[in-house]
Design an enzyme around this catalytic site. Sequence first.
Site, mmCIF file in Angstrom:
data_model
loop_
_atom_site.group_PDB
_atom_site.id
_atom_site.type_symbol
_atom_site.label_atom_id
_atom_site.label_comp_id
_atom_site.label_asym_id
_atom_site.label_seq_id
_atom_site.Cartn_x
_atom_site.Cartn_y
_atom_site.Cartn_z
ATOM 1 N N PHE A 1 40.493 68.884 45.495
ATOM 2 C CA PHE A 1 40.904 69.861 44.478
ATOM 3 C C PHE A 1 41.911 69.178 43.563
ATOM 4 O O PHE A 1 42.972 68.747 44.011
ATOM 5 C CB PHE A 1 41.545 71.114 45.090
ATOM 6 C CG PHE A 1 41.861 72.147 44.035
ATOM 7 C CD1 PHE A 1 40.920 73.098 43.665
ATOM 8 C CD2 PHE A 1 43.084 72.136 43.369
ATOM 9 C CE1 PHE A 1 41.194 74.030 42.658
ATOM 10 C CE2 PHE A 1 43.363 73.063 42.360
ATOM 11 C CZ PHE A 1 42.414 74.017 42.014
ATOM 12 N N ASP B 1 46.897 61.767 43.917
ATOM 13 C CA ASP B 1 47.263 63.104 43.447
ATOM 14 C C ASP B 1 48.216 63.696 44.496
ATOM 15 O O ASP B 1 47.781 64.204 45.522
ATOM 16 C CB ASP B 1 46.001 63.962 43.282
ATOM 17 C CG ASP B 1 46.334 65.376 42.821
ATOM 18 O OD1 ASP B 1 47.512 65.772 42.924
ATOM 19 O OD2 ASP B 1 45.410 66.091 42.386
ATOM 20 N N LYS C 1 53.841 70.919 40.410
ATOM 21 C CA LYS C 1 54.289 71.987 41.308
ATOM 22 C C LYS C 1 55.803 72.017 41.544
ATOM 23 O O LYS C 1 56.542 72.533 40.738
ATOM 24 C CB LYS C 1 53.542 71.889 42.633
ATOM 25 C CG LYS C 1 52.051 72.262 42.517
ATOM 26 C CD LYS C 1 51.468 72.551 43.866
ATOM 27 C CE LYS C 1 49.955 72.730 43.857
ATOM 28 N NZ LYS C 1 49.504 74.037 43.427
HETATM 29 C C1 PLP Z 1 46.254 68.448 44.684
HETATM 30 C C2 PLP Z 1 46.290 69.269 43.439
HETATM 31 N N1 PLP Z 1 46.002 68.686 42.261
HETATM 32 C C3 PLP Z 1 46.027 69.377 41.117
HETATM 33 C C4 PLP Z 1 46.338 70.716 41.103
HETATM 34 C C5 PLP Z 1 46.349 71.473 39.806
HETATM 35 O O1 PLP Z 1 47.653 71.822 39.453
HETATM 36 P P1 PLP Z 1 47.928 73.012 38.423
HETATM 37 O O2 PLP Z 1 47.519 74.275 39.088
HETATM 38 O O3 PLP Z 1 49.400 72.928 38.124
HETATM 39 O O4 PLP Z 1 47.100 72.729 37.212
HETATM 40 C C6 PLP Z 1 46.627 71.373 42.300
HETATM 41 C C7 PLP Z 1 46.919 72.811 42.322
HETATM 42 O O5 PLP Z 1 46.811 73.495 43.312
HETATM 43 C C8 PLP Z 1 46.605 70.626 43.495
HETATM 44 O O6 PLP Z 1 46.865 71.197 44.678
#
Ligand code: PLP
Length: 463
Positions: free
Chosen positions: A150, A235, A264
Amino acid sequence: MALDLASLYAEREAERYGLHARYLNGQMVRVLKALGYDVGFRKAQGPYLFDRNDERYLDLLSGWGVFALGRNHPGVRDALKAVLDNDLPNLVQMDVSPLAGILAERLLQRVPHLEKVFFANSGAEAVEAAIKFARAATGRPVIAHCSHAFHGLTYGALSLTADENFRRGFGPLLPDCVEVPFDDLEALDRALSSRQVAAFILEPIQGKGVNVPSDEYLTGVAALCRKHGALFVADEIQTGLGRTGRFLAVEHWGAEPDMVLLAKALSGGHVPVGAVLARGWILDKVFNRMDRAVVHGSTFSKNDLAMAAGLATLDAIETERLVENARARGERLLGAFEDMARRYELVRSVRGKGLMIGVEFGAPSSFKLKAAWTMLESMSAGIFCQMIAVPLFKHHKILTQVAGHGSHTIKLLPPLTISDSDCDWIERAFDAVIAESHRVPGAVWSLGKTLADHALRMRREPA
Ligand SMILES: Cc1ncc(COP(=O)(O)O)c(C=O)c1O
């Protein structure tokens, strides 16, 4: 007259479900009501939420991981107030922000093998930036990502997000994205050997499912990326900033990615923010001439409120020893859940590091329980986790989440500030609800039947 926000909130907060049904996303309101989450939260402090009756809840969801410091942290609040009280020259655009410079410096002190930072407004924006930077730096088109990944829901990020539930209806997505199985170095080697891959993007611990790789995976990924000339992008939007008991999750395995993505928790939950930490040469290739000084960016990135909140967050992580707290409390909770896995046949496995923990349920072996499980799964796959999450919320005042569509894993992502007495609360509540779920017939299975019927009805009546 100035807007009296406190009075406006107090006067109208009870209308929240009506307002959302009318003007925003009515389906969200249906979900909340169906599950009994419509308790009207009115106040929040640290890891606690308080509903309209002043009942206290322990928040193991922390706004999908943004409240690592807990809610309304005084240090973040003071930093935000100071920005406003000092009339800072925010977002001049034809200037550069001192606060962004200091935050970049402090982040890189924690990740010393990287040299430059690019700020964005969200996790997905950081992912989008990484895609563009990887292509620009390598001249290659392909981005590789993992199954079950994700990375966000904007088009580039969605193209790297494997879950069909998020993708369906939105195609066509970005071309030249390839999926490889998680934790499989041979498959990655094959995918990278085309030498067309600009970057491999990976969550060190996958958020959907809380999947932890084997010990040699991350260093193997770094070596394969180096061998094939691809960039390794970690990520750490969910796993970073202490969540797993290290500042970055990659530190558990001693891996050094070419880019690290954060978002986050970086702003203490108050202001949207994202960051790409990268090797210097990557950003130098993107911003390589004066006429390309603004070739990628966005209007609000590097805004003073986000940068100040980021500085206050790093400060709190250090002074409150939150990385250490995440490690210690995480070990305690993992131990307690492993004990439950030994005692309860419905608990299949427990995974995680620090305060990112997944408790997976699976088909039981005893006859009566197995029959109940099979019947419910055939009605609505993955509903079992709601049978745990709903009583945790209703009877034990604990807010959790199911770790993905159709998942059998409940995920704990609490603030990194939780105490031993919060851990007592968590262990007592899970133990009681899991014990109850082993009684057939019983309250948990009646709830399951109601939820499954409801889910079927909602699918038939979409509006
Ligand atoms: C691992 C990861 N990458 C990217 C994102 C996307 O972040 P955002 O919701 O701030 O766009 C999330 C969101 O849950 C995430 O958990």
